[in-house]
Design an enzyme around this catalytic site. Structure first.
Site, PDB file in Angstrom:
ATOM      1  N   LYS A   1       0.859  -1.125   0.060  1.00 49.13           N
ATOM      2  CA  LYS A   1       0.074  -0.018  -0.102  1.00 49.13           C
ATOM      3  C   LYS A   1       1.016   1.352   0.245  1.00 49.13           C
ATOM      4  O   LYS A   1       1.648   1.496   0.944  1.00 49.13           O
ATOM      5  CB  LYS A   1      -0.850  -0.262   1.304  1.00 49.13           C
ATOM      6  CG  LYS A   1      -1.884  -1.274   1.142  1.00 49.13           C
ATOM      7  CD  LYS A   1      -2.686  -1.227   2.383  1.00 49.13           C
ATOM      8  CE  LYS A   1      -2.013  -1.484   3.558  1.00 49.13           C
ATOM      9  NZ  LYS A   1      -2.871  -1.664   4.804  1.00 49.13           N
TER      10      LYS A   1
ATOM     11  N   THR B   1      -8.924   9.577   8.003  1.00 49.58           N
ATOM     12  CA  THR B   1      -8.664   8.105   7.558  1.00 49.58           C
ATOM     13  C   THR B   1      -8.388   6.986   8.677  1.00 49.58           C
ATOM     14  O   THR B   1      -7.898   6.007   7.919  1.00 49.58           O
ATOM     15  CB  THR B   1      -7.401   8.468   6.630  1.00 49.58           C
ATOM     16  OG1 THR B   1      -6.288   8.874   7.254  1.00 49.58           O
ATOM     17  CG2 THR B   1      -7.603   9.462   5.374  1.00 49.58           C
TER      18      THR B   1
ATOM     19  N   GLY C   1      -8.736   3.508  10.180  1.00 51.41           N
ATOM     20  CA  GLY C   1      -9.272   2.432   9.916  1.00 51.41           C
ATOM     21  C   GLY C   1      -9.138   1.911   8.316  1.00 51.41           C
ATOM     22  O   GLY C   1      -9.629   0.965   7.833  1.00 51.41           O
ATOM     23  N   THR C   2      -8.257   2.683   7.614  1.00 56.14           N
ATOM     24  CA  THR C   2      -8.323   2.524   6.321  1.00 56.14           C
ATOM     25  C   THR C   2      -7.748   1.084   6.067  1.00 56.14           C
ATOM     26  O   THR C   2      -8.128   0.408   5.193  1.00 56.14           O
ATOM     27  CB  THR C   2      -7.175   3.482   5.690  1.00 56.14           C
ATOM     28  OG1 THR C   2      -7.848   4.672   5.880  1.00 56.14           O
ATOM     29  CG2 THR C   2      -7.189   3.336   4.175  1.00 56.14           C
ATOM     30  N   GLY C   3      -6.604   0.820   6.742  1.00 54.22           N
ATOM     31  CA  GLY C   3      -5.945  -0.485   6.446  1.00 54.22           C
ATOM     32  C   GLY C   3      -6.881  -1.652   6.980  1.00 54.22           C
ATOM     33  O   GLY C   3      -6.859  -2.763   6.215  1.00 54.22           O
ATOM     34  N   CYS C   4      -7.644  -1.706   8.210  1.00 57.55           N
ATOM     35  CA  CYS C   4      -8.297  -2.859   8.601  1.00 57.55           C
ATOM     36  C   CYS C   4      -9.648  -2.753   7.369  1.00 57.55           C
ATOM     37  O   CYS C   4      -9.913  -3.944   6.942  1.00 57.55           O
ATOM     38  CB  CYS C   4      -9.248  -2.354   9.953  1.00 57.55           C
ATOM     39  SG  CYS C   4      -7.960  -2.032  11.041  1.00 57.55           S
TER      40      CYS C   4
END
Length: 267
Positions: free
Chosen positions: A174, A205, A207-210
């Site tokens: 990412k 932003t 929580g983007t990865g989860c």
């Protein structure tokens, strides 16, 4: 008609923006049945993680077996696994489950709080990544796991090769921390898929990865290929980032329900 079933193995975010809460919201938005194994309870809000309590390994195993042995799963997603013991137990459980696994090797929160003991890094490399269908590290996690520091888009290939050396079938690097468009690289070492989206000027932003990892798992549970699932998940999370909203005094969450209001992906 039975919905596809997805299991998240992750920490709880009391503020509702990341972790188990983000995972289940994402799964609902993408029309799959979400289930959970909680690994850690956090006291967390828009300003950061104030406290965390790791659950005993036997509690994590019991949750996992309870769900998988009775209900079954079409995909598994992992998030916060704070310790060596949790990493190795979850890796063993996933290795014995006949379903694709999306591993988000969570190391540090959006606010810079450490979510993985330094002593657990080797277990992530040698036990967890080898059972991953897709690993989804951001650039900080790539550096933490491999020592490779990416400064530009051209460096994503080297980062991917370094992570793939630990054994996941696919890796999604990412590149959201790089300047310019939000560019990610998905590869299995032979084919490459570059995913590009406009960067939205929105600081909310959390929580983007989860959310991205859960969206990938949801699409895999529907029977999509890895490249199809990642492309669909990227579209969903880009919309969620664009609609992210202020909450509390710090960094607000992405909006997991944006597609309900716009007729976007999954609705």
């Amino acid at each position: 008609m039975s919905l596809p079933r997805v299991l998240t193995v992750a920490g709880s975010d009391s503020g509702g923006g990341a972790g188990i809460q983000a995972d289940l919201k994402t799964m609902l938005a993408l029309d799959v049945h979400g289930m959970s194994v909680i690994t850690t309870v956090t006291a967390q809000n828009s300003l950061g993680v104030q406290s965390a309590w790791e659950l005993p390994v036997e509690a994590v195993r019991a949750q996992y077996r309870s769900v998988v042995d009775d209900i079954g799963v079409q995909a598994v997603k992992t998030g916060m696994l704070a310790s060596v013991e949790l990493v190795e137990a979850v890796a063993e459980l996933i290795g014995g489950t006949d379903a694709p696994a999306v591993v988000d090797p969570v190391g540090v929160s959006k606010h810079g709080d450490s979510l993985l003991a330094a002593s657990a890094l080797d277990s992530v490399r040698t036990k967890l990544l080898p059972v991953a269908t897709v690993a989804t590290p951001n650039l900080d996690e790539v550096a933490q796991l491999t020592g490779v520091h990416v400064e530009s888009e051209e460096g994503l290939r080297g980062a991917a090769a370094a992570v793939l050396a630990y054994g996941p079938r696919w890796v999604l690097i990412k590149g959201g921390h790089l300047p310019g468009d939000a560019v990610d690289l998905l590869t299995d070492g032979s084919e490459e898929h570059w995913l590009r989206a406009p960067r939205h000027d929105n600081r909310h932003t959390h929580g983007t990865g989860c959310t991205l990892a859960s969206a990938i798992a949801s699409q895999l549970a529907k029977g999509q290929t890895v490249p199809e699932a990642v492309a669909a998940a990227k579209e969903y999370v880009t919309g969620a980032i664009a609609a992210g909203f202020a909450l509390g005094d710090g960094i607000g969450p992405v909006d997991h329900g944006w597609a309900f209001r716009t007729g976007g992906p999954g609705v």
